[in-house]
Design a protein around this motif. Structure first.
Motif, mmCIF file in Angstrom:
data_model
loop_
_atom_site.group_PDB
_atom_site.id
_atom_site.type_symbol
_atom_site.label_atom_id
_atom_site.label_comp_id
_atom_site.label_asym_id
_atom_site.label_seq_id
_atom_site.Cartn_x
_atom_site.Cartn_y
_atom_site.Cartn_z
ATOM 1 N N VAL A 221 0.903 -1.107 0.141
ATOM 2 C CA VAL A 221 -0.098 0.060 -0.173
ATOM 3 C C VAL A 221 1.028 1.149 0.180
ATOM 4 N N ALA B 270 -4.771 0.909 3.828
ATOM 5 C CA ALA B 270 -4.961 1.805 2.971
ATOM 6 C C ALA B 270 -5.623 3.258 3.417
ATOM 7 N N ASN C 227 -7.253 0.566 -12.129
ATOM 8 C CA ASN C 227 -5.987 0.008 -12.102
ATOM 9 C C ASN C 227 -6.271 -1.592 -11.863
ATOM 10 N N THR D 208 -8.766 6.667 -10.170
ATOM 11 C CA THR D 208 -7.516 6.321 -10.246
ATOM 12 C C THR D 208 -7.038 4.993 -9.558
ATOM 13 N N ASN D 209 -7.902 4.455 -8.276
ATOM 14 C CA ASN D 209 -7.601 3.391 -7.992
ATOM 15 C C ASN D 209 -8.442 2.267 -8.590
ATOM 16 N N ILE E 20 -9.797 6.629 -2.717
ATOM 17 C CA ILE E 20 -8.882 5.406 -3.158
ATOM 18 C C ILE E 20 -9.311 4.264 -2.160
ATOM 19 N N HIS F 246 -11.466 -3.395 -5.592
ATOM 20 C CA HIS F 246 -10.870 -4.530 -5.859
ATOM 21 C C HIS F 246 -10.798 -5.806 -5.082
ATOM 22 N N ASP G 214 -1.730 6.442 -6.743
ATOM 23 C CA ASP G 214 -2.416 6.690 -5.657
ATOM 24 C C ASP G 214 -1.991 7.598 -4.823
ATOM 25 N N GLY H 262 -9.610 9.974 -6.700
ATOM 26 C CA GLY H 262 -9.063 8.988 -5.805
ATOM 27 C C GLY H 262 -9.753 7.580 -6.243
ATOM 28 N N GLY I 293 -12.167 2.822 -3.882
ATOM 29 C CA GLY I 293 -11.621 2.151 -5.280
ATOM 30 C C GLY I 293 -10.949 0.990 -4.795
ATOM 31 N N MET I 294 -10.190 0.700 -3.605
ATOM 32 C CA MET I 294 -9.560 -0.431 -3.393
ATOM 33 C C MET I 294 -10.743 -1.233 -2.907
ATOM 34 N N ALA J 152 -4.154 -3.965 -9.317
ATOM 35 C CA ALA J 152 -4.530 -4.048 -7.713
ATOM 36 C C ALA J 152 -5.318 -5.141 -7.457
#
Length: 204
Positions: free
Chosen positions: A16, A154, A118, A114-115, A44, A51, A22, A111, A47-48, A121
């Motif tokens: 992280v 995170a 990806n 962007t995450n 972010i 994932h 990020d 945020g 976003g995580m 991740a």
């Protein structure tokens, strides 16, 4: 906490905290204001969470099995990060915080996007998590626990980055320092965007 959870926490913290898009986008927004930096960090985290959910549901395995889909997501994510980099480089003297909804809404979206865009991740999470699920143990409860650990790390890390940048804001927002930091941030985001685009485009 058992030994495996301790080890997983350490590995996750390293992944992280590794500088990337990020980290850079949080710095970019925290230079605007503390509120913008914190909102970006929360984005972010959201976003995580995407994932984490995908990995738990096994969708990340589909990304790994379908290279074309993975490359498409890489291209979209790369274009967005590249866009942020170019926009940052176009800025002149220090930034002025927005007012109204955009003061938190725009950084939150930046945020998150962007995450979330990806796909690496998801694959990273999918490749690391199984190593910390004990043999014979129920996979779902353990995976959810590991996911919560990653999410907590995170949130804490990127909030800390935002607060630190804001703390140094008086110095960082001086005209000369602001131009230097904005340039470095813009170049970094542009480089990350190009890097995300290079892989899938070279593979075609």
């Amino acid at each position: 906490m058992d030994a495996q959870l301790i080890a997983f926490t350490g590995v996750s913290a390293g992944l992280v905290a590794m500088p990337g898009a990020d980290f850079t986008v949080v710095v970019r927004n925290a230079l605007v204001s503390r509120r913008a930096g914190i909102a970006c960090a929360l984005g972010i985290g959201a976003g995580m969470l995407v994932h984490v959910t995908l990995a738990v549901l096994g969708v990340a395995a589909v990304l790994a099995a379908v290279p074309a889909l993975f490359r498409a997501l890489q291209v979209v994510g790369g274009v967005y990060v590249l866009y942020l980099g170019v926009q940052t480089l176009r800025r002149r003297r220090g930034e002025v915080a927005d007012t109204g909804e955009d003061s938190t809404g725009r950084p939150l979206r930046q945020g998150f996007v962007t995450n979330a865009l990806n796909p690496k991740a998801s694959l990273t999470f999918l490749s690391v998590v199984p190593q910390f699920v004990p043999a014979g143990a129920p996979a779902l409860p353990r995976t959810l626990l590991l996911a919560l650990i990653v999410l907590a790390i995170a949130l804490v890390w990127f909030q800390a980055v935002a607060l630190l940048v804001d703390r140094l804001g008086r110095w960082l927002r001086r005209p000369r320092a602001a131009r230097a930091v904005t340039t470095v941030t813009g170049v970094a985001l542009t480089a990350f965007g190009v890097g995300l685009l290079a892989g899938p485009l070279m593979a075609v």
